[in-house]
Scaffold this motif. Structure first.
Motif, PDB file in Angstrom:
ATOM      1  N   PRO A 169       0.553  -1.154  -0.008  1.00 59.63           N
ATOM      2  CA  PRO A 169       0.069  -0.102  -0.148  1.00 59.63           C
ATOM      3  C   PRO A 169       0.889   1.239   0.004  1.00 59.63           C
ATOM      4  N   LEU A 170       2.012   1.165   0.463  1.00 61.14           N
ATOM      5  CA  LEU A 170       2.949   2.291   0.682  1.00 61.14           C
ATOM      6  C   LEU A 170       3.200   2.846  -0.984  1.00 61.14           C
ATOM      7  N   VAL A 171       3.281   1.689  -1.734  1.00 58.99           N
ATOM      8  CA  VAL A 171       3.552   2.282  -3.311  1.00 58.99           C
ATOM      9  C   VAL A 171       2.294   2.713  -3.728  1.00 58.99           C
ATOM     10  N   TRP A 172       1.039   2.223  -3.358  1.00 56.94           N
ATOM     11  CA  TRP A 172      -0.053   2.862  -3.858  1.00 56.94           C
ATOM     12  C   TRP A 172      -0.048   4.398  -3.188  1.00 56.94           C
ATOM     13  N   PHE A 192       1.811   6.694  -5.555  1.00 60.58           N
ATOM     14  CA  PHE A 192       0.855   7.018  -6.685  1.00 60.58           C
ATOM     15  C   PHE A 192      -0.218   8.003  -6.475  1.00 60.58           C
ATOM     16  N   ALA A 193      -1.195   7.554  -5.294  1.00 57.89           N
ATOM     17  CA  ALA A 193      -2.243   8.137  -4.938  1.00 57.89           C
ATOM     18  C   ALA A 193      -2.201   9.901  -4.499  1.00 57.89           C
ATOM     19  N   THR A 221      -0.637  11.705  -7.781  1.00 61.15           N
ATOM     20  CA  THR A 221      -1.779  11.922  -8.418  1.00 61.15           C
ATOM     21  C   THR A 221      -2.545  13.067  -8.046  1.00 61.15           C
ATOM     22  N   THR A 237      -0.739  16.607  -7.851  1.00 59.79           N
ATOM     23  CA  THR A 237      -0.761  17.051  -9.338  1.00 59.79           C
ATOM     24  C   THR A 237      -2.144  17.572 -10.033  1.00 59.79           C
ATOM     25  N   VAL A 238      -3.057  16.483  -9.742  1.00 59.03           N
ATOM     26  CA  VAL A 238      -4.463  16.962 -10.194  1.00 59.03           C
ATOM     27  C   VAL A 238      -5.027  18.238  -9.791  1.00 59.03           C
ATOM     28  N   LEU A 258     -11.048  10.684  -7.896  1.00 57.09           N
ATOM     29  CA  LEU A 258      -9.669  10.785  -7.147  1.00 57.09           C
ATOM     30  C   LEU A 258      -9.962  11.055  -5.790  1.00 57.09           C
ATOM     31  N   SER A 275     -10.820   8.387  -3.818  1.00 59.18           N
ATOM     32  CA  SER A 275      -9.657   7.289  -3.865  1.00 59.18           C
ATOM     33  C   SER A 275      -8.446   7.556  -2.678  1.00 59.18           C
ATOM     34  N   VAL A 276      -8.039   8.620  -2.894  1.00 59.90           N
ATOM     35  CA  VAL A 276      -6.849   9.163  -2.110  1.00 59.90           C
ATOM     36  C   VAL A 276      -6.948   8.749  -0.536  1.00 59.90           C
ATOM     37  N   VAL A 299      -7.031   4.854  -0.321  1.00 62.87           N
ATOM     38  CA  VAL A 299      -5.698   4.453  -0.273  1.00 62.87           C
ATOM     39  C   VAL A 299      -4.989   4.308   0.690  1.00 62.87           C
ATOM     40  N   PRO A 341       7.419  -1.701   0.408  1.00 62.37           N
ATOM     41  CA  PRO A 341       7.327  -1.168  -0.932  1.00 62.37           C
ATOM     42  C   PRO A 341       8.320  -1.138  -1.991  1.00 62.37           C
ATOM     43  N   ILE A 395      -3.052   1.205  -8.408  1.00 60.27           N
ATOM     44  CA  ILE A 395      -2.070   2.030  -9.225  1.00 60.27           C
ATOM     45  C   ILE A 395      -2.529   2.288 -10.660  1.00 60.27           C
ATOM     46  N   PHE A 447      -5.848   2.637 -11.340  1.00 58.98           N
ATOM     47  CA  PHE A 447      -6.681   3.893 -11.127  1.00 58.98           C
ATOM     48  C   PHE A 447      -6.061   5.231 -11.299  1.00 58.98           C
ATOM     49  N   GLU A 448      -4.917   5.151 -10.248  1.00 59.15           N
ATOM     50  CA  GLU A 448      -4.452   6.340 -10.056  1.00 59.15           C
ATOM     51  C   GLU A 448      -3.739   6.892 -11.560  1.00 59.15           C
ATOM     52  N   LEU A 489      -4.717  10.428 -13.491  1.00 58.97           N
ATOM     53  CA  LEU A 489      -3.357  11.289 -13.750  1.00 58.97           C
ATOM     54  C   LEU A 489      -3.170  11.505 -15.289  1.00 58.97           C
ATOM     55  N   ALA A 537      -6.153  13.604 -16.783  1.00 57.02           N
ATOM     56  CA  ALA A 537      -6.248  15.079 -16.364  1.00 57.02           C
ATOM     57  C   ALA A 537      -5.277  15.910 -16.990  1.00 57.02           C
TER      58      ALA A 537
END
Lengths: 442, 934, 178
Positions: A148-151, A154-155, A158, A161-162, A222, A225-226, A229, B779, C101, C103-104, C108, C111
Motif C-alpha cells: 500500500p505504500l507504493v499505492w 501514486f495516489a 496524482t 498534481t491534479v 480521485l 480514492s486518495v 488508499v 514497498p 495504481i 486507477f491512479e 493522472l 487529467a
C-alpha cells in the motif's frame, strides 16, 4: 450571495483590490512572521533528523510508526475539503461553492504539500526514497506493487498534481484580470506569465469550461480514492485495529469532516479580516457546517461499527483492542476523539450555532484536534499492544516529533498568507457570471 | 575516568505520562554514546588493523593445518576456557587468524559441542578496547622491563626471608599446571602464603556431580542446575533427555528463594525465604527419618514421591545454601540410596588453599604483608564490606595486580600487569568431570600482556617463560609416555586430553554443619545476595553483550534491582519502580524495587556486580553495589534487612514489560489433563479458503523446531546469534526506549496465580512465514522469499519504512533507529564475522536462519555434487543451545530430524490462526505434575 | 479582399445578449472568421460562432486509456516478467493488488491530457494577441463583451463590415490593428 448590487465592474474591482490596491497591513506581517518561525523550526527539526536518523523521534519496537504517519494522515485528510468542494459540489451544481472554492483548493494544495513531507522524512534512509518510484533500474529492481505504500506514492502524487492543475486552470482567467488591472508594469508581467495570454475568447471559454468540467469529473473519484488508499495502508495489514474493511469509507468521511473543519477554521477569520462577509455569507457557514455534521455522523458510525464488529466477531485480539483503546494506557486519546468528533459536532443541529462564527470557529478547532487524536489512536494505540504480550510497549513523542508537527503547521499558514496576499482568493470570473445571471433572475 | 551514567536510583523520577521520554532530545544519549565510541576508539593503542596474527609456536588446527589457510575459509581450533575454576572445552572459529566465534567442543565430555552465555561473550572480552594495554606503575604506563627492575630485587629479598610476608591472592583456578606452579612457588618460598577469594564461585560446602538422566524425581533446594557454572550443559542435556522420554518422564520439584532456571523448569515450585528453606530441608530429613506426618501435604506428597523412587531420585542443595541444607540433602540421598547412582559426592576441593580473604586482610592490617601478588579478581571492589581491603592495601609496600582490566584493584595496587586473554595464551584446564584439556591460543596477544603461567615462571626465575614451553613442559613431566609428541599433538588437536578421573564414590564425612538451627522465620525482611546471572560478581561488567542480555525472569538489562514478591511489596507499601534505601546491618544502598512474581515472600534479593567505578566506559556507574551489604560472616545475606522508600517511578531498562500471557497461549503446556493433541490444536484456516494458490518449494525448505520442554531460558541462543551476526549493542538509553537489536529473544511469562506463578520461557526468532506479512507490505521488495523459503532481508534495498515491523505479528524485526554499529574501534573490526554484512543506520534487520552458514554448506555440497546433509547446517542459536532445544533442517526431507519433530503431536505454530504458516514451530512444553498435588 | 495592417473590426457591447445576437447575425451574414471576447463564459456563444465540438473529451478518453493500460502493463511486466520473485507467498500476478495504481495512473494521465489538450487547442500560452490593442480593452474586458470580425474573413470589407457591426447597436466599433 452579494447583498449590495454588484456589477461585473464593481466585483472585479473589489476582489482584485484585495490583492492589488489594499496596502499590506502590519497584521499580515506579524501573522506571516509567526508562521515563518514555524518553518524555521521545521528546518531545524529536519536537519537534526537527517543528521542522526529517525531515532530522534519516539518511535521504537513495537510502535515503529508514530507522529510522522499520524500527521501525514491528518494533513491528507484536511487536504480533501478543497477538491471535494470545487469538484463534487460543482457537479452537483452547488453555486454557493463558487465564493469559497479557490480558497479551499489552495488550502488543499498546501495541506497535501505538508502531508507529502512526512512519508519522505519518516524513511530510515530518506536519500533513497526514489526506490519507491518505478524507473529503469540497472539491477532490474522495481517497486513492490502489492505494498500500500507504493499505492500511496501514486495516489498522493496524482492527487497533488491534479489538484494543482485544477486550481491553476481555475486561476487563469483571474490572472488575466489581475494582469489587466495591475498598474505597475512588472506586476503586469508576472501575472501575465501566469495568465498564459488569456483573452476571454468565446471559443477558449467553451473548451475551458469543458476541460474544467472533465477535471471535476476526474477529481471526484480521485478525491474519494486518495484517502481510501491511505486507509489501505492500515487495513491491508493484519494488525488488530488496522485490519478492517470499513476503513476506506470511514477514512474518506473523516477526511472531508476534518477538511471542512479546517475550511471553517480558516474562512471565519479571513472573511472578517478582508470584510468579505457579503461574498462568504452566513449561508456558506451554514452549509459547510451541515457537511461537517453529516460527515461527522458517518465517522461516528465508523467508530460504532468498529466496536460492534470487535464484539460481534468474537475475535479476542479485536475485543482486547477495543477495550484497550477505551481503558488502556492511552485512554485519554480515545476519549478526546469521541468528545471532539462525536459529541461536539452534535451542536451543529442548531441553526443558530451553524451561522454564528465564534462557536463555529471553536467547534472547528476541536474537530481538528479530535481528528488528530483519532489518527493517533489508530496508529499508535493499535501498534503498542498487538498479538504477543511479550512485545508490548509504549510510545511517546519526543521534542523533535512535536517540532516537526508544529513546523508543518507553520509552513501551511505561511503558504496560506502568501496566497491571500498574492492571488485572488475568490474566483472573480465565475462570480461575474453568477452576479449577472442571478441579477437577471432577481 | 569516564563520568558514570546516572546510577539506577539517581535518575529523576519519570512516569509514562511524562511527555518526553528520557533522552527524548537524544542529547544525553548522544553524549554517552559518543563518549563510549571515543573512549573505545582512542583506547586502541596498537594499530594492529585487520591483519593476520598467527601465534608463534606450533598450534594445531582442528580440521586443517593453518599453513593451508585458504582466505575466506574459516579454520576451527580446539581450546578451553577457565570459567570459575572449571574448564570448558571450546571450538573456536578463526577467519584469517582472527577468532570470530566461540562454540562448544563436541569432543569435550562436559561441553558436548554446546556453550553458555559466558563462553559466547568471551569473544567480546578478547577484543574489548577497554582491556588494559600496558603495565601500569602507580597509574602510569610502564614496561615489563621496568617491572623486572623492581621485581628482581624483591625476589632476592624473598629468598633471604624464605618468602615471609609474601602473599598470593587467587580466584578459583581450573589449570592444574597453574596450581602446580603455585605449589612450586610455595615450596620455593615456604613462608609465603596463598589466599583464595572468589565472590562468584565460593567454596562449595559439598561439591557434587548430579546424574539427572538417571533421576526420575529431582528435588532442588535452591540449586541452580542449569545456571552458570561447571555442569550446566550436561545437566540441561540430561534433563532434556529425561523429559523427552516416552515413559518415566522425570519430575522436578524446586524449592527456591529467587526464581531460577531450575524453578522455571519445575513441575512443582515453591518459593521459600532462606530461613524457611533451611527449616523445610531439616523438617524433610526429620519426617523421612521418623516417618512422622509432614506438616503440609505438598511436602508429604513430595516425600512419598521421593520414597517411591529410591535410588532413582536425587536431592540437590544450592551453592549458596548454608552447610546445614547440604547436610540435609546428603542425609536424604543417603537414606534413599541415591549416592553413587544419581549423585556423586566429590572430595573437598583440595586445589583451594584453606586461607581466604579475611586472613589476608587481617594480615595486611597488622602490617605483616610486604608483598601482595593478586592473580585476577578484583578484591578492592568485590570484598565484603567488613573487610576494608582497599585501606589495608595502603599498608602493603609492594602490591601487584595481574588482570584483564585496569579495575578498582588495579587502581590501588602499586603495579598493574595486563593479563592475556585465554584465546591469546597457552594453558590447560580441568573440567567439572575431571577431564583435562590443553588450551591453545588462537591469536597473538593484542597488547603486551602475559599469562599467569608466564608471570609465575618469572617469579620462580625459570626459563623458558613462554606459555607454550611451560605448558608442554609441565605435561611432559606429568605424562611420561614413550611417544609424547603424538599424545601432545592429539590432545591439543582434540581439545581434550586425559580421561575423566572416577569420582570418589565414598560418601563425605557429615559436614561439620555449624548448627545453623533454622531460626524461625523472622518478621523482618531477609536479605538475599546472589551473583548476577550475567556479570556475576562484576567481572563481566565491561562486557556489553552480557550487560544488554536480558537477565533471567526479569528481562532487566544494564542494571540490578531489589527483587521482592508481590505480597512483600503490598506489605511494605511498595510499588514496582519505587526507589528504596535497602539497609542491612549498618550499611545501605539505594536501589529500585522490582516486584517479581515467584520471589519468596518476606525476602529481598539483590544481585552483585553493579555500582562499579573502574569497570570501564561500558560497565562503570551502572546500578547499585550490593557488596556494600555483604559481610564476611553472611556473604549471601540474612535476616534483619529494611527498606525505606525514598523515590519512585524508576524506569527499568527491560526488554519485556508484560508479565502474563493475557489469556493468549503463545506458550502451550502438555499435562496429564491436557493431552498433546488438544494442546497443539491448530485453528489454521483450510488452505482452500485462500484466494491465492500455495507457493511450491522443491527442497531444501529450511525450517526450525523449538522444543519448549527442553528450553531452560538461558539466552545462550541470543548471545550466540549476536556474536555470529555482528549484532550491535545499543546501550541503556536505547533499551529504555525499546530499541534492542537481538534477533532471537527469549520471552518469559508468569502464568496463573501472581503469588505462585508458573514460569515459562519461549525463544522467539524470525518465523520465516511462508505467507510472510512483512514481505507483502514492503514497498521496495527489500524483504522477499528466496528459493528455499527463507524470508530474507536485502539491507541495501531497504529504505526503512518499518512497515514490515508493524505488520509482523511476532515483532521479531529490529530496526537501526540510529547508527548503532561501532565502526570506530579497530579491535571490534577484528571481531566481526566477515560473512555477515554490518548494517547501517536506517535499515531493518532480523534473523536469517544464519543464511551465511546455509550458503557455506550449499557450496560444499555442490562441490561434492551431493545434497546438503541433515544437520550439516546449524544456526548459531541451535549450536549454542545447551539443552538441544533448537533443531534446524530441511522440512521437505522426511528423514531429517526437524521433519520428524514437526510430526510430533506437540508441534504447534505460534499465532498459526493468522495463516502466516511459519517455518519455525514449537513443541508444546511437557509438564509432569504429581497427581497428588492439586 | 485582403486588408493589410488590420487584424479586424471589433464591436463592444454592454450586455451578453447583444453579443449573442450579433454573433448570430454575423454567422447569418456569412462571416466565418468571427470571435467574441467576454468577461466570463456566455452560454451558447461558441455554438453561435460555429464551434460545435470542443474536442477536449476525446483527448481525455485517449489519455485515460493510455494511463490505465500502461499502468497495469507496467505492474504486470515488472512483477511477472522482468523480475519475478516470491513475495510473501503471493502469486507473481497478484491482480487485485495492481488495481489502485492502475486507477491512479488512469486519472493522472486523463487529467494532464485534458489540460494540455485544452491549452493546445486554444493555442495558449500566447502572451500577446492583436485584440489586446483594442482601445480600453484592458479596462473593459472584465465588464464588456466584444465581437470581432477578422480581416482574414473572405467577406471582410472595412466599410461594409463596419456598417454591419454598427447595425448591432454596439457601444463602440474599433479597428484592431494587426
Amino acid at each position: 450571495m452579494p447583498t449590495t448590487v454588484q456589477t461585473c465592474e464593481t466585483l472585479s474591482e473589489r476582489l482584485s483590490a484585495v490583492v492589488l490596491k489594499r496596502p499590506t497591513k502590519l497584521g499580515w506581517f506579524t501573522c506571516i512572521a509567526i508562521s515563518f518561525t514555524g518553518v524555521l523550526m521545521l528546518n531545524v527539526a529536519i536537519s537534526w533528523l537527517l543528521l542522526r536518523g529517525v531515532g530522534v523521534w519516539g518511535i521504537n519496537e513495537p510502535v515503529a510508526w508514530g507522529f510522522a504517519i499520524v500527521n501525514f494522515v491528518w494533513w491528507i485528510g484536511i487536504g480533501h475539503a478543497g477538491t471535494f468542494i470545487s469538484a463534487i459540489l460543482l457537479l452537483l451544481h452547488q453555486h454557493w461553492r463558487t465564493s469559497i472554492n479557490r480558497f479551499t483548493e489552495a488550502m488543499t494544495l498546501f495541506a497535501v504539500a505538508c502531508a507529502a513531507l512526512f512519508p519522505l522524512l519518516h524513511l530510515g534512509r530518506p536519500w533513497v526514497f526514489y526506490f519507491l518510484v518505478p524507473y529503469p533500474d540497472t539491477m532490474r529492481l522495481w517497486p513492490q506493487w502489492r505494498s500500500p505504500l507504493v499505492w500511496d506514492v501514486f495516489a498522493v502524487s496524482t492527487y497533488f498534481t491534479v489538484s494543482l492543475v485544477y486550481w491553476y486552470i481555475g486561476l487563469v482567467p483571474d490572472l488575466a484580470t489581475m494582469r489587466d488591472r495591475a498598474t505597475r508594469r512588472w506586476i503586469k508581467v508576472i501575472y501575465g506569465i501566469g495568465a498564459l495570454g488569456w483573452r476571454g475568447s468565446a471559443k477558449h471559454w467553451a473548451r475551458y469550461e469543458m476541460a474544467y468540467l472533465l477535471l471535476a469529473g476526474l477529481a471526484t473519484p480521485l478525491v474519494l480514492s486518495v484517502h481510501s488508499v491511505v486507509s489501505l495502508d492500515f487495513s491491508v495489514a493484519i494488525l488488530p485495529g488496522w485490519h478492517s474493511t470499513i476503513f476506506p469509507p470511514y477514512f474518506v468521511a473523516g477526511a472531508i469532516f476534518s477538511g471542512f473543519a479546517m475550511v471553517l477554521t480558516l474562512l471565519i477569520p479571513f472573511r472578517k479580516i478582508y470584510k468579505l462577509e457579503d461574498v462568504i455569507s452566513e449561508r456558506h457557514l451554514d452549509l459547510a457546517s451541515k457537511v461537517m455534521l453529516a460527515t461527522g455522523l458517518m465517522v461516528a458510525l465508523g467508530y460504532a461499527s468498529e466496536s460492534w464488529m470487535a464484539w460481534y466477531s468474537d475475535e479476542p485480539n479485536e475485543e482486547f483492542l477495543a477495550l484497550n483503546r477505551m481503558l488502556g494506557p492511552y485512554w485519554p486519546v480515545w476519549w478526546t476523539t469521541m468528545t471532539c468528533n462525536v459529541l461536539v459536532p452534535q451542536l451543529l443541529w442548531w441553526r443558530r450555532i451553524r451561522i454564528s462564527p465564534l462557536p463555529l470557529f471553536i467547534i472547528s478547532l476541536l474537530v481538528n484536534v479530535g481528528m488528530w487524536a483519532e489518527r493517533y489512536m489508530i496508529v499508535v494505540v493499535s501498534l503498542h499492544r498487538d498479538f504477543l504480550p511479550s512485545s508490548w510497549g509504549k510510545f511517546h513523542g519526543t521534542v523533535w516529533d512535536w517540532a516537526t508537527f508544529a513546523g508543518t503547521i507553520g509552513l501551511f499558514f505561511t503558504l496560506m498568507f502568501l496566497f491571500v496576499r498574492l492571488l485572488p482568493m475568490i474566483p472573480i470570473a465565475e462570480l461575474r457570471k453568477q452576479t449577472v445571471e442571478e441579477g437577471k433572475e432577481v | 575516568m569516564s563520568d558514570p551514567l546516572p546510577p539506577a536510583n539517581s535518575e529523576a523520577p519519570l512516569r509514562d505520562e511524562d511527555e518526553f521520554a528520557p533522552g527524548a532530545a537524544e542529547w544525553p544519549e548522544d553524549l554517552s554514546r559518543r563518549r563510549f565510541l571515543q573512549i573505545m576508539a582512542a583506547s586502541f593503542a596498537l594499530a594492529g588493523g585487520a591483519c593476520t596474527r598467527l601465534p608463534h609456536g606450533e598450534i594445531l588446527p582442528y580440521i586443517r593445518q593453518p599453513e593451508l589457510l585458504i582466505p575466506g575459509k574459516p579454520l576451527y581450533f580446539a581450546t578451553a576456557m577457565d570459567f570459575g575454576g572449571v574448564g570448558h572445552g571450546l571450538l573456536v572459529r578463526s577467519n584469517e587468524g582472527r577468532p570470530t566465534k566461540i562454540e562448544g567442543n563436541p569432543d569435550h565430555p562436559t561441553s558436548l559441542g554446546r556453550s553458555s552465555v559466558h563462553a559466547q561473550a568471551a569473544l567480546l572480552t578478547l577484543y574489548d578496547p577497554a582491556r588494559s594495554h600496558a603495565a601500569m606503575k602507580l597509574g602510569h604506563p610502564e614496561t615489563w622491563e621496568g617491572l623486572l627492575g623492581e621485581l628482581l630485587p624483591e625476589i632476592e629479598k624473598w629468598k633471604e626471608s624464605a618468602g615471609a610476608g609474601v602473599h598470593l591472592l587467587t580466584q578459583r583456578i581450573a589449570s592444574p599446571t597453574l596450581v602446580a606452579q603455585i605449589q612450586q612457588f610455595l615450596k620455593k618460598f615456604p613462608k609465603a602464603q596463598w589466599h583464595f577469594h572468589d565472590a562468584a564461585f565460593p567454596r562449595s560446602p559439598m561439591p557434587v556431580t548430579v546424574h539427572l538422566e538417571q533421576a526420575r524425581v529431582v528435588l532442588s533446594l535452591d540449586a541452580e542446575l542449569f545456571g552458570y557454572g561447571g555442569a550446566n550443559v550436561p545437566n540441561a542435556l540430561a534433563f532434556a533427555k529425561a523429559r523427552r522420554r516416552d515413559e518415566n518422564i522425570s519430575r522436578l520439584y524446586a524449592v527456591e528463594v529467587t526464581p531460577t532456571f531450575t524453578g522455571a523448569m519445575a513441575d512443582h515450585r515453591r518459593a521459600l525465604s532462606p530461613s524457611a528453606l533451611v527449616k523445610f530441608a531439616q523438617d524433610l530429613v526429620v519426617t523421612l527419618r521418623d516417618g512422622s506426618k509432614s506438616s503440609d501435604n505438598w511436602s508429604a506428597a513430595l516425600l512419598r514421591d521421593l520414597q517411591k523412587h529410591k535410588g532413582q531420585c536425587v536431592v540437590v542443595a544450592g551453592e549458596f545454601q548454608p552447610p546445614s541444607v547440604h547436610e540435609a540433602a546428603r542425609q536424604i540421598n543417603e537414606a534413599l540410596g541415591n549416592i553413587g547412582k544419581t549423585i556423586d559426592y566429590l572430595p573437598a576441593e583440595a586445589s583451594l588453599p584453606p586461607s581466604g580473604l579475611p586472613e589476608l586482610v587481617t594480615a595486611m592490617q597488622r602490617g605483616e604483608v610486604d608483598t601482595l601478588l593478586i592473580f585476577g579478581g578484583n578484591p578492592a571492589y568485590d570484598s565484603p564490606v567488613d573487610l576494608p581491603f582497599g585501606e589495608a592495601l595502603a599498608r602493603v609496600p609492594f602490591s601487584v595486580h595481574h588482570g584483564l582490566y585496569p579495575n578498582e584493584t588495579a587502581q590501588v595496587c602499586r603495579w598493574h600487569l595486563p593479563e592475556s586473554h585465554f584465546l591469546e595464551t597457552w594453558s590447560d584446564v580441568r573440567a567439572s568431570d575431571g577431564s583435562e584439556s590443553i588450551a591453545q591460543p588462537l591469536i597473538e596477544p593484542l597488547y603486551p600482556s602475559k599469562s599467569a603461567h608466564e608471570l609465575i615462571a618469572v617469579l620462580l626465575e625459570q626459563v623458558p617463560t613462554t606459555g607454550y614451553d611451560i605448558i608442554r613442559g609441565a605435561w611432559e613431566q606429568r605424562h611420561k609416555t614413550d611417544n609424547f609428541e603424538n599424545f601432545w599433538r592429539k590432545s591439543v588437536h582434540d581439545g581434550v586430553a586425559a580421561l575423566p578421573m572416577p569420582p570418589s564414590a565414598k560418601a563425605p564425612e557429615p559436614a561439620a554443619a555449624p548448627a545453623a538451627k533454622a531460626e524461625v522465620e523472622s518478621k523482618s525482611l531477609e536479605l538475599v545476595i546472589r551473583p548476577d546471572a550475567h556479570v556475576l560478581d562484576g567481572r563481566f561488567a565491561e562486557n556489553a553483550w552480557l550487560q544488554e542480555l536480558p537477565k533471567p525472569l526479569t528481562q532487566l538489562t544494564w542494571e540490578n534491582a531489589a527483587l521482592i514478591a508481590p505480597q512483600t511489596a503490598k506489605a511494605n507499601h511498595l510499588e514496582h519502580g519505587d526507589v528504596v534505601e535497602l539497609r542491612y546491618r549498618d550499611h545501605a544502598i539505594r536501589v529500585p524495587v522490582w516486584v517479581l512474581p515467584g520471589q519468596a515472600e518476606g525476602c529481598v534479593t539483590v544481585h552483585l556486580g553493579y555500582g562499579r567505578t573502574y569497570a570501564g566506559p561500558v560497565g562503570s556507574g551502572l546500578g547499585s553495589n550490593a557488596f556494600t551489604l555483604q559481610t564476611s560472616d553472611a556473604p549471601w545475606g540474612g535476616p534483619g534487612a529494611e527498606m525505606h522508600k525514598i523515590g519512585d517511578g524508576h524506569r527499568f531498562s527491560t526488554t519485556q514489560s508484560e508479565r502474563s500471557m493475557e489469556d493468549r497461549d503463545p506458550v502451550r503446556l502438555v499435562t496429564a489433563d491436557k493431552p498433546a493433541v488438544e494442546v497443539a490444536r491448530e485453528d489454521l484456516p483450510e488452505t482452500t479458503e485462500t484466494l491465492y494458490p500455495k507457493w511450491k518449494y522443491t527442497g531444501p525448505a529450511w525450517g526450525m523446531v523449538i522444543d519448549l520442554s527442553a528450553c531452560i531460558g538461558c539466552s545462550a541462543c541470543t548471545i550466540a546469534c549476536q556474536a555470529e551476526n555482528n549484532i550491535p549493542v545499543v546501550g541503556r538509553e536505547q533499551v529504555l526506549r525499546r530499541r534492542e537489536m537481538h534477533w532471537i529473544r527469549v520471552d518469559r511469562y508468569f502464568d496463573g496465580d501472581n503469588n505462585a506463578p508458573r514460569l515459562l520461557h519461549q525463544p522467539v526468532p524470525c518465523m520465516h512465514c511462508e505467507n510472510a506479512p512483512c514481505e507483502l507490505v514492503c514497498p521496495v521488495g527489500a524483504t522477499v522469499h528466496d528459493h528455499e523459503g527463507l524470508n530474507v532481508m536485502v539491507y541495501n534495498r531497504c529504505v526503512g519504512t518499518r512497515y514490515c515491523s508493524n505488520n509482523c505479528p511476532y515483532k521479531v524485526r529490529r530496526f537501526n533507529f540510529l547508527k548503532f554499529n561501532d565502526d570506530h574501534s579497530e579491535t571490534l573490526k577484528l571481531m566481526r564475522n566477515p560473512n555477515v554484512s554490518v548494517r547501517m543506520r536506517g535499515v531493518m534487520e532480523k534473523c536469517t536462519y544464519c543464511l551465511q552458514r546455509i550458503s557455506a554448506a550449499r557450496i560444499d555440497a555442490e562441490k561434492e555434487k551431493r545434497k546438503i546433509r541433515d544437520g550439516e547446517v546449524i544456526p548459531a542459536c541451535a549450536q549454542a543451545c545447551p539443552a538441544d532445544a533448537i533443531v534446524f533442517g530441511d522440512i521437505l526431507d522426511p528423514a531429517s530430524r526437524v521433519a520428524a519433530m514437526k510430526k510430533s503431536a506437540r508441534n504447534y505454530s505460534l499465532l498459526g490462526e493468522l495463516n502466516t504458516r511459519p517455518r519455525t514451530t514449537y513443541l508444546a512444553r511437557m509438564q509432569n505434575p504429581n497427581p497428588e498435588i492439586g | 479582399m485582403k486588408v493589410n495592417g488590420v487584424y479586424g473590426l471589433i464591436a463592444e457591447f454592454e450586455e451578453p445578449s447583444q453579443v449573442l445576437a450579433a454573433a448570430r447575425e454575423a454567422r447569418a451574414a456569412g462571416y466565418r472568421r468571427v470571435d467574441a471576447y467576454t468577461p466570463y463564459l456566455v452560454e451558447d456563444l461558441a455554438e453561435e460562432l460555429g464551434m460545435h465540438n470542443t474536442g477536449v473529451p476525446v483527448i481525455t478518453l485517449i489519455c485515460g486509456i493510455i494511463g490505465g493500460v500502461g499502468g497495469y502493463g507496467m505492474e504486470y511486466f515488472a512483477a511477472a516478467i522482468h523480475y519475478p520473485i516470491n513475495v510473501g507467498g503471493r502469486p507473481l500476478h497478484s491482480w487485485p493488488a495492481f488495481i489502485p495504481i492502475t486507477f491512479e495512473l488512469t486519472v493522472l494521465f486523463a487529467a494532464l491530457g485534458t489540460v494540455i489538450g485544452m491549452l493546445i487547442l486554444n493555442g495558449l500560452p500566447r502572451p500577446h494577441h492583436p485584440v489586446f490593442e483594442t482601445p480600453f480593452f484592458e479596462q473593459r474586458n472584465q465588464s464588456h463583451f466584444y465581437l470581432c470580425i477578422e480581416a482574414k474573413d473572405p467577406l471582410f470589407d472595412r466599410t461594409t463590415t463596419q456598417e454591419f457591426l454598427l447595425k448591432q447597436k454596439p457601444a463602440h466599433v474599433w479597428e484592431v490593428p494587426a
